[in-house]
Design an enzyme around this catalytic site. Structure first.
Site, PDB file in Angstrom:
ATOM      1  N   SER A  48       0.799  -1.233   0.000  1.00 43.40           N
ATOM      2  CA  SER A  48       0.000   0.000   0.000  1.00 43.40           C
ATOM      3  C   SER A  48       0.830   1.280   0.000  1.00 43.40           C
ATOM      4  O   SER A  48       0.323   2.336  -0.356  1.00 43.40           O
ATOM      5  CB  SER A  48      -0.954   0.022   1.194  1.00 43.40           C
ATOM      6  N   LYS A  91       0.228   4.728   6.887  1.00 43.02           N
ATOM      7  CA  LYS A  91      -0.281   5.481   5.731  1.00 43.02           C
ATOM      8  C   LYS A  91       0.208   6.924   5.833  1.00 43.02           C
ATOM      9  O   LYS A  91       0.793   7.343   6.822  1.00 43.02           O
ATOM     10  CB  LYS A  91      -1.823   5.491   5.697  1.00 43.02           C
TER      11      LYS A  91
END
Length: 183
Positions: A48, A91
């Site tokens: 990701s 993230k």
């Protein structure tokens, strides 16, 4: 003089295993304090965050960073996943408290800007999808992976926002498989 000799003699009679035990206890206490109050260690199992962080990388974050300053747009953070609080995610902060985040035509726009957000860290353009709009609540952040086409992030979570009290640390660097400072 005899007092110094007595101290030396008592040190010599102390068993070596006791000295090793003392060293191990101090090391364990230091490791506990560092890991729970100063640094955070995270493993990134997915792609990701490619190419900033690769699958299998290990990162170190500072638990103290946000005690002295607020999180900023662009920071890479370790946090408890909004839909899975027992799981840590890594993230990048895109939306700040009060921001309106609009995703259209494969680009991210902030606060009704005509120009998309400049994101030099993404590896390829985001595949266009249906229009999405998010209003970031006070005390919360909107986070996306750098690999937008391969990231399950705020766009897909049931609870779209990461609240400040769920942020564990600001990522400082990757230490495995090799050192790399991250921004």
């Amino acid at each position: 003089m005899s007092n110094q000799n007595e101290k030396k003699a008592s040190k010599k009679t102390r068993p070596e295993w006791l000295e090793w035990l003392q060293i191990l206890v101090v090391a364990a206490v230091l490791a506990f304090v560092l890991n729970n109050f100063v640094i955070a260690n995270a493993h990134v199992p997915t792609g990701s965050m490619i190419t900033t962080i690769m699958p299998g990388d290990r990162v170190i974050g500072s638990r103290l960073s946000y005690r002295f300053a607020a999180p900023e747009r662009g920071d890479i953070i370790i946090f408890h996943a909004p839909d899975e609080p027992e799981t840590l995610y890594v993230k990048r902060i895109i939306g700040m408290p009060g921001d309106k985040v609009t995703i259209r035509d494969g680009h991210v726009y902030l606060n009704d800007s005509e120009a998309p957000l400049e994101e030099s860290y993404i590896r390829e353009p985001m595949k266009p999808a249906a229009l999405q709009e998010f209003q970031v609540p006070e005390g919360a952040y909107f986070c996306l992976g750098d690999n937008r086409n391969g990231s399950v992030d705020a766009r897909y979570w049931k609870n779209h926002y990461v609240y400040r009290d769920k942020i564990v640390a600001k990522v400082l660097f990757r230490y495995w498989p090799g050192f790399k400072a991250l921004k």
